[in-house]
Design a protein around this motif. Structure first.
Motif, PDB file in Angstrom:
ATOM      1  N   ASP A 151       0.831  -1.204   0.000  1.00  0.00           N
ATOM      2  CA  ASP A 151       0.000   0.000   0.000  1.00  0.00           C
ATOM      3  C   ASP A 151       0.868   1.258   0.000  1.00  0.00           C
ATOM      4  OD1 ASP A 151      -2.667   1.359   0.362  1.00  0.00           O
ATOM      5  OD2 ASP A 151      -1.685   2.013   2.207  1.00  0.00           O
ATOM      6  N   LEU A 152       1.940   1.246   0.785  1.00  0.00           N
ATOM      7  CA  LEU A 152       2.803   2.426   0.865  1.00  0.00           C
ATOM      8  C   LEU A 152       3.508   2.687  -0.462  1.00  0.00           C
ATOM      9  CD1 LEU A 152       4.136   4.703   2.425  1.00  0.00           C
ATOM     10  CD2 LEU A 152       5.819   3.056   3.287  1.00  0.00           C
ATOM     11  N   THR A 153       4.068   1.655  -1.070  1.00  0.00           N
ATOM     12  CA  THR A 153       4.757   1.846  -2.350  1.00  0.00           C
ATOM     13  C   THR A 153       3.786   2.295  -3.439  1.00  0.00           C
ATOM     14  OG1 THR A 153       4.531  -0.541  -2.757  1.00  0.00           O
ATOM     15  CG2 THR A 153       6.625   0.241  -1.863  1.00  0.00           C
ATOM     16  N   GLU A 154       2.568   1.779  -3.394  1.00  0.00           N
ATOM     17  CA  GLU A 154       1.573   2.203  -4.383  1.00  0.00           C
ATOM     18  C   GLU A 154       1.228   3.682  -4.201  1.00  0.00           C
ATOM     19  OE1 GLU A 154      -2.939   1.008  -5.936  1.00  0.00           O
ATOM     20  OE2 GLU A 154      -1.942  -0.177  -4.384  1.00  0.00           O
ATOM     21  N   GLN A 155       1.071   4.107  -2.957  1.00  0.00           N
ATOM     22  CA  GLN A 155       0.784   5.521  -2.695  1.00  0.00           C
ATOM     23  C   GLN A 155       1.936   6.411  -3.170  1.00  0.00           C
ATOM     24  OE1 GLN A 155      -0.912   6.789   1.135  1.00  0.00           O
ATOM     25  NE2 GLN A 155      -1.160   4.624   1.657  1.00  0.00           N
ATOM     26  N   LEU A 156       3.154   5.992  -2.881  1.00  0.00           N
ATOM     27  CA  LEU A 156       4.317   6.794  -3.274  1.00  0.00           C
ATOM     28  C   LEU A 156       4.419   6.919  -4.792  1.00  0.00           C
ATOM     29  CD1 LEU A 156       6.919   5.367  -0.735  1.00  0.00           C
ATOM     30  CD2 LEU A 156       6.056   7.710  -0.788  1.00  0.00           C
ATOM     31  N   ALA A 190       4.727  15.402  -4.157  1.00  0.00           N
ATOM     32  CA  ALA A 190       5.093  13.989  -4.233  1.00  0.00           C
ATOM     33  C   ALA A 190       5.112  13.312  -2.869  1.00  0.00           C
ATOM     34  CB  ALA A 190       6.462  13.838  -4.894  1.00  0.00           C
ATOM     35  N   TYR A 191       4.935  14.090  -1.800  1.00  0.00           N
ATOM     36  CA  TYR A 191       5.008  13.517  -0.452  1.00  0.00           C
ATOM     37  C   TYR A 191       3.711  12.803  -0.078  1.00  0.00           C
ATOM     38  CZ  TYR A 191       9.409  15.849   0.657  1.00  0.00           C
ATOM     39  OH  TYR A 191      10.720  16.237   0.677  1.00  0.00           O
ATOM     40  N   SER A 238      17.092   2.031   2.487  1.00  0.00           N
ATOM     41  CA  SER A 238      17.470   1.511   1.170  1.00  0.00           C
ATOM     42  C   SER A 238      17.703   2.623   0.156  1.00  0.00           C
ATOM     43  CB  SER A 238      16.379   0.568   0.650  1.00  0.00           C
ATOM     44  OG  SER A 238      16.147  -0.484   1.553  1.00  0.00           O
ATOM     45  N   LYS A 239      17.577   3.884   0.585  1.00  0.00           N
ATOM     46  CA  LYS A 239      17.763   5.037  -0.300  1.00  0.00           C
ATOM     47  C   LYS A 239      16.736   5.066  -1.427  1.00  0.00           C
ATOM     48  CE  LYS A 239      21.550   6.109   1.947  1.00  0.00           C
ATOM     49  NZ  LYS A 239      21.593   7.246   2.892  1.00  0.00           N
ATOM     50  N   VAL A 240      15.590   4.466  -1.190  1.00  0.00           N
ATOM     51  CA  VAL A 240      14.511   4.491  -2.174  1.00  0.00           C
ATOM     52  C   VAL A 240      13.579   5.664  -1.913  1.00  0.00           C
ATOM     53  CG1 VAL A 240      12.504   3.214  -3.050  1.00  0.00           C
ATOM     54  CG2 VAL A 240      14.631   2.008  -2.555  1.00  0.00           C
ATOM     55  N   LEU A 270       6.715  11.429   3.502  1.00  0.00           N
ATOM     56  CA  LEU A 270       7.693  10.584   2.813  1.00  0.00           C
ATOM     57  C   LEU A 270       7.474  10.681   1.312  1.00  0.00           C
ATOM     58  CD1 LEU A 270       9.879   8.275   3.436  1.00  0.00           C
ATOM     59  CD2 LEU A 270       8.011   6.680   2.981  1.00  0.00           C
ATOM     60  N   ARG A 271       8.556  10.666   0.567  1.00  0.00           N
ATOM     61  CA  ARG A 271       8.448  10.646  -0.894  1.00  0.00           C
ATOM     62  C   ARG A 271       9.558   9.790  -1.470  1.00  0.00           C
ATOM     63  NH1 ARG A 271      12.374  13.458  -3.579  1.00  0.00           N
ATOM     64  NH2 ARG A 271      13.353  15.267  -2.608  1.00  0.00           N
ATOM     65  N   LEU A 272       9.380   9.389  -2.720  1.00  0.00           N
ATOM     66  CA  LEU A 272      10.416   8.624  -3.403  1.00  0.00           C
ATOM     67  C   LEU A 272      11.611   9.518  -3.704  1.00  0.00           C
ATOM     68  CD1 LEU A 272       8.343   6.477  -5.930  1.00  0.00           C
ATOM     69  CD2 LEU A 272       9.383   5.729  -3.795  1.00  0.00           C
ATOM     70  N   VAL A 273      12.780   8.926  -3.749  1.00  0.00           N
ATOM     71  CA  VAL A 273      14.007   9.669  -4.026  1.00  0.00           C
ATOM     72  C   VAL A 273      14.067  10.027  -5.506  1.00  0.00           C
ATOM     73  CG1 VAL A 273      16.525   9.422  -4.194  1.00  0.00           C
ATOM     74  CG2 VAL A 273      15.334   8.714  -2.127  1.00  0.00           C
ATOM     75  N   ASP A 274      14.568  11.219  -5.775  1.00  0.00           N
ATOM     76  CA  ASP A 274      14.819  11.635  -7.149  1.00  0.00           C
ATOM     77  C   ASP A 274      16.137  11.001  -7.584  1.00  0.00           C
ATOM     78  OD1 ASP A 274      15.166  12.815  -9.567  1.00  0.00           O
ATOM     79  OD2 ASP A 274      15.479  14.844  -8.803  1.00  0.00           O
ATOM     80  N   PHE A 275      16.051   9.907  -8.343  1.00  0.00           N
ATOM     81  CA  PHE A 275      17.264   9.187  -8.720  1.00  0.00           C
ATOM     82  C   PHE A 275      18.116   9.968  -9.709  1.00  0.00           C
ATOM     83  CE2 PHE A 275      14.563   5.739  -7.187  1.00  0.00           C
ATOM     84  CZ  PHE A 275      15.444   5.125  -6.321  1.00  0.00           C
TER      85      PHE A 275
END
Length: 258
Positions: free
Chosen positions: A198-203, A217-218, A234-236, A247-252
């Motif tokens: 659920d968390l990864t889907e939201q992100l 994006a948060y 994990s730096k994701v 929380l938001r995904l990292v800008d790779f």
């Protein structure tokens, strides 16, 4: 010649022979070293020449392919060129959709088979994710002590207490109209896995909606879960610099904020 003189002659001859052999050995080693260095240089030069040739042939092949495509398109009517381009785009879209489904399936399998038990263990006060790869259902059911070690399974909590603990940490089982899903068990592993999915889907959804990693994006967290901490370690993903509830995904494409 008496015996002492003969012994001295033999000793002198042996000494000269040893010296000659040592000189010959040194010369052989020098020749071998020169030969080895020359062979190594020759091999390196050959490899460099082969790499240059490979790159040149790759460029020439690419040019020929592009030229062939240009010639092919210029000889076709515009309508046919448009149809070919449309078919090519559709083929790429189908390929990416199939790859996306494959990756999602692999991610779900990874969560269910490996990640979920470790997330549940960390949430219950056990080792953090990755410290113990052998977490099993018995350990999750028994729980962990203050030192993070699994308790002995001889005093397992009742099913009601276990379910109450699950509900307090992860919440009750989501309602589903599917009878098969409704009858499935809802243990620590299932709850932790569902939370991660659920968390990864939201992100991901928030990232797409925001069109990047801006303020939109948060995702606002209801609590600091083991799933969120794992993504950060994990730096994701990363927490908001001024609000740890976001929380938001990292800008790779940029730098990770430590």
């Amino acid at each position: 010649m008496n015996l002492p003189q003969e012994s001295r002659s033999i000793a002198s001859y042996t000494t000269r022979l040893d010296q000659t052999l040592k000189i010959l050995e040194e010369r052989v080693k020098q020749q071998e070293q020169l030969l080895e260095e020359g062979t190594q240089d020759s091999i390196q030069q050959t490899q460099a020449d082969l790499e240059d040739t490979r790159q040149r042939l790759a460029k020439e092949t690419r040019i020929l392919v592009l030229q062939s495509q240009i010639d092919d398109r210029t000889q076709k009517p515009q309508s046919q060129v448009a149809k070919d381009m449309l078919r090519e785009l559709e083929a790429k879209e189908n390929y990416y959709n199939e790859e996306t489904r494959r990756l999602v399936k692999a991610f779900q399998t990874f969560i269910n088979d490996h990640l979920a038990p470790m997330l549940a263990a960390e949430e219950l006060g056990g080792p953090i994710v990755g410290d113990d790869l052998g977490v099993d259902e018995t350990m999750l059911e028994a729980g962990f002590n203050a030192q993070g070690r699994a308790k002995k399974p001889k005093n397992l909590p009742s099913e009601d207490k276990r379910q109450q603990r699950i509900d307090q940490i992860w919440g009750s089982k989501p309602q589903s109209g599917d009878m098969a899903e409704a009858e499935q068990t809802w243990d620590e592993k299932d709850a932790a896995g569902a939370e991660m999915r659920d968390l990864t889907e939201q992100l991901l959804n928030r990232l797409v909606e925001a069109g990047g990693t801006g303020p939109g994006a948060y995702v606002e967290l209801t609590r600091e879960s083991a799933a969120a901490r794992f993504l950060v370690r994990s730096k994701v993903a990363q927490f908001h610099p001024r609000d740890a509830r976001k929380l938001r995904l990292v800008d790779f494409g940029g730098e990770v904020e430590d």
